[in-house]
Design a protein around this motif. Structure first.
Motif, PDB file in Angstrom:
ATOM      1  N   PHE A 116       2.287   5.237  -0.473  1.00 31.24           N
ATOM      2  CA  PHE A 116       1.719   4.876  -1.884  1.00 31.24           C
ATOM      3  C   PHE A 116       0.274   5.455  -2.302  1.00 31.24           C
ATOM      4  O   PHE A 116      -0.362   5.035  -3.168  1.00 31.24           O
ATOM      5  CB  PHE A 116       1.412   3.289  -1.682  1.00 31.24           C
ATOM      6  CG  PHE A 116       2.542   2.472  -1.169  1.00 31.24           C
ATOM      7  CD1 PHE A 116       3.770   2.612  -1.733  1.00 31.24           C
ATOM      8  CD2 PHE A 116       2.466   1.630  -0.173  1.00 31.24           C
ATOM      9  CE1 PHE A 116       4.874   1.796  -1.391  1.00 31.24           C
ATOM     10  CE2 PHE A 116       3.503   0.800   0.341  1.00 31.24           C
ATOM     11  CZ  PHE A 116       4.715   1.005  -0.186  1.00 31.24           C
ATOM     12  N   SER A 117      -0.295   6.489  -1.356  1.00 32.37           N
ATOM     13  CA  SER A 117      -1.504   6.879  -1.553  1.00 32.37           C
ATOM     14  C   SER A 117      -2.620   5.929  -1.432  1.00 32.37           C
ATOM     15  O   SER A 117      -2.561   4.651  -1.267  1.00 32.37           O
ATOM     16  CB  SER A 117      -1.684   7.591  -2.892  1.00 32.37           C
ATOM     17  OG  SER A 117      -2.109   6.850  -3.911  1.00 32.37           O
ATOM     18  N   SER A 118      -3.681   6.413  -0.951  1.00 31.99           N
ATOM     19  CA  SER A 118      -4.958   5.413  -0.668  1.00 31.99           C
ATOM     20  C   SER A 118      -5.581   4.841  -1.861  1.00 31.99           C
ATOM     21  O   SER A 118      -6.505   4.077  -2.021  1.00 31.99           O
ATOM     22  CB  SER A 118      -6.049   6.303   0.070  1.00 31.99           C
ATOM     23  OG  SER A 118      -6.547   7.228  -0.523  1.00 31.99           O
ATOM     24  N   SER A 119      -5.232   5.237  -3.126  1.00 38.45           N
ATOM     25  CA  SER A 119      -6.029   5.026  -4.474  1.00 38.45           C
ATOM     26  C   SER A 119      -5.226   3.550  -4.689  1.00 38.45           C
ATOM     27  O   SER A 119      -4.236   2.987  -4.717  1.00 38.45           O
ATOM     28  CB  SER A 119      -5.483   5.697  -5.672  1.00 38.45           C
ATOM     29  OG  SER A 119      -5.848   7.159  -5.295  1.00 38.45           O
ATOM     30  N   PRO A 120      -6.362   2.475  -5.083  1.00 37.00           N
ATOM     31  CA  PRO A 120      -5.807   1.116  -5.507  1.00 37.00           C
ATOM     32  C   PRO A 120      -4.877   1.348  -6.917  1.00 37.00           C
ATOM     33  O   PRO A 120      -4.859   2.193  -7.646  1.00 37.00           O
ATOM     34  CB  PRO A 120      -7.095   0.590  -5.938  1.00 37.00           C
ATOM     35  CG  PRO A 120      -8.123   1.366  -5.340  1.00 37.00           C
ATOM     36  CD  PRO A 120      -7.559   2.690  -5.288  1.00 37.00           C
ATOM     37  N   ARG A 121      -4.009   0.363  -6.875  1.00 34.28           N
ATOM     38  CA  ARG A 121      -3.020   0.391  -8.045  1.00 34.28           C
ATOM     39  C   ARG A 121      -3.336  -0.777  -8.457  1.00 34.28           C
ATOM     40  O   ARG A 121      -3.532  -2.036  -7.974  1.00 34.28           O
ATOM     41  CB  ARG A 121      -1.384   0.466  -7.636  1.00 34.28           C
ATOM     42  CG  ARG A 121      -1.112   1.792  -6.939  1.00 34.28           C
ATOM     43  CD  ARG A 121       0.307   1.654  -6.517  1.00 34.28           C
ATOM     44  NE  ARG A 121       0.555   2.995  -6.022  1.00 34.28           N
ATOM     45  CZ  ARG A 121       1.780   3.613  -6.294  1.00 34.28           C
ATOM     46  NH1 ARG A 121       2.324   3.069  -7.366  1.00 34.28           N
ATOM     47  NH2 ARG A 121       1.984   4.719  -5.948  1.00 34.28           N
TER      48      ARG A 121
END
Length: 301
Positions: A116-121
């Motif tokens: 999901f990648s480390s970036s917040p969604r």
């Protein structure tokens, strides 16, 4: 704002935060009561539940249906980690299970980052959940997320109380919590009881993950780390392994955090909120290791 209005507002905040801590702490206590295992991967079940809810919404499901999917996926993940990671080392020294738990949480978090990648969604919510209630000319406010957090937590805890006291499997969980070996010797299906415990604990974590994401407005692979640590502290405060203790500890910790945050700025304590929380943990371990409810060696559901 009058003193009474200020107290009521902080009480609402404390109940909302404390509900989440209690919900996560209860899941930790369910597993510990049976296996004497601190399941550090419990926070990752929150992440799994929140992401499953998010993707179910993106697939076109309604919010409530997506929440149901998130809880089911969390429960299934709990079954998988019990079978793959914990069952093979059951009966090994406690440190082996502890290290397995720590390794598992790093694996799940990094797998989440990879997928999901480390970036917040952003975590989408229906409009009705953000509806704001104002009282006393707007000096006391809360929204449906606060109400839902408290209401869902109370319903989940009532269900758990009914389950462990009124159902055959629940009674088996209580017996296994008293003495796992003796329960096995009298013919109890220990594996089934432990799987059900992981299902319940992981489902609780899934619910907490959705509520945490709803309050924060975002989801990310490491979102379960902070609530897990706070829930661990709450469980210690109440009495680790005791479900009533986890509930008490969760609300005590939530109230303490809100109290520290609400102190006048000249006190300068809000920046040290987490440090004070863990100082309280050390104090309990030194002076009352059994927690508020006095749990020592015998651990009951």
């Amino acid at each position: 704002m009058s003193e009474l209005e200020y107290i009521l507002q902080q009480l609402i905040n404390a109940l909302s935060v404390g509900s989440l801590y209690a919900l996560v702490a209860v899941g930790l206590s369910i597993i510990f009561s049976l296996l004497r295992l601190t399941n550090f991967a419990h926070g990752d079940m929150m992440m799994i539940g929140a992401f499953a809810t998010l993707f179910a919404q993106l697939a076109g499901m309604s919010f409530l249906a997506a929440v149901g999917v998130g809880i089911l996926v969390s429960a299934l993940a709990g079954v998988i980690i019990e079978r793959v990671a914990y069952r093979p080392v059951r009966g090994a020294p406690d440190v082996t299970m502890l290290l397995t738990s720590v390794a598992l949480t790093y694996i799940l978090e990094n797998l989440g980052i990879l997928l999901f990648s480390s970036s917040p969604r952003n975590f989408p919510l229906p409009e009705w959940m953000n509806h704001l209630y104002r009282f006393a000319d707007g000096r006391i406010t809360f929204n449906n997320i606060n109400l839902l957090t408290l209401g869902v937590t109370l319903l989940a805890l009532l269900f758990l109380n009914w389950f462990v006291r009124r159902t055959r499997v629940g009674l088996g969980m209580r017996a296994a919590a008293e003495d796992l070996t003796a329960a096995y010797l009298v013919g109890l299906d220990v594996n089934r009881v432990i799987v059900v415990a992981f299902v319940l604990a992981s489902a609780f974590a899934g619910v907490a993950g959705v509520l945490w994401a709803a309050q924060a407005g975002v989801v990310e692979p490491q979102m379960g780390f902070t609530p897990l640590l706070k829930a661990f502290v709450a469980a210690i405060i109440g009495g680790f392994g005791s479900i009533p203790g986890a509930i008490v500890g969760g609300f005590v910790l939530g109230g303490l955090e809100v109290l520290i945050q609400s102190l006048p700025g000249q006190w300068g304590l809000s920046s040290y909120r987490d440090a004070l929380v863990f100082a309280l943990l050390i104090a309990f371990l030194l002076f009352r290791p059994g927690g508020i409810l006095g749990v020592r060696q015998e651990v009951k559901l």
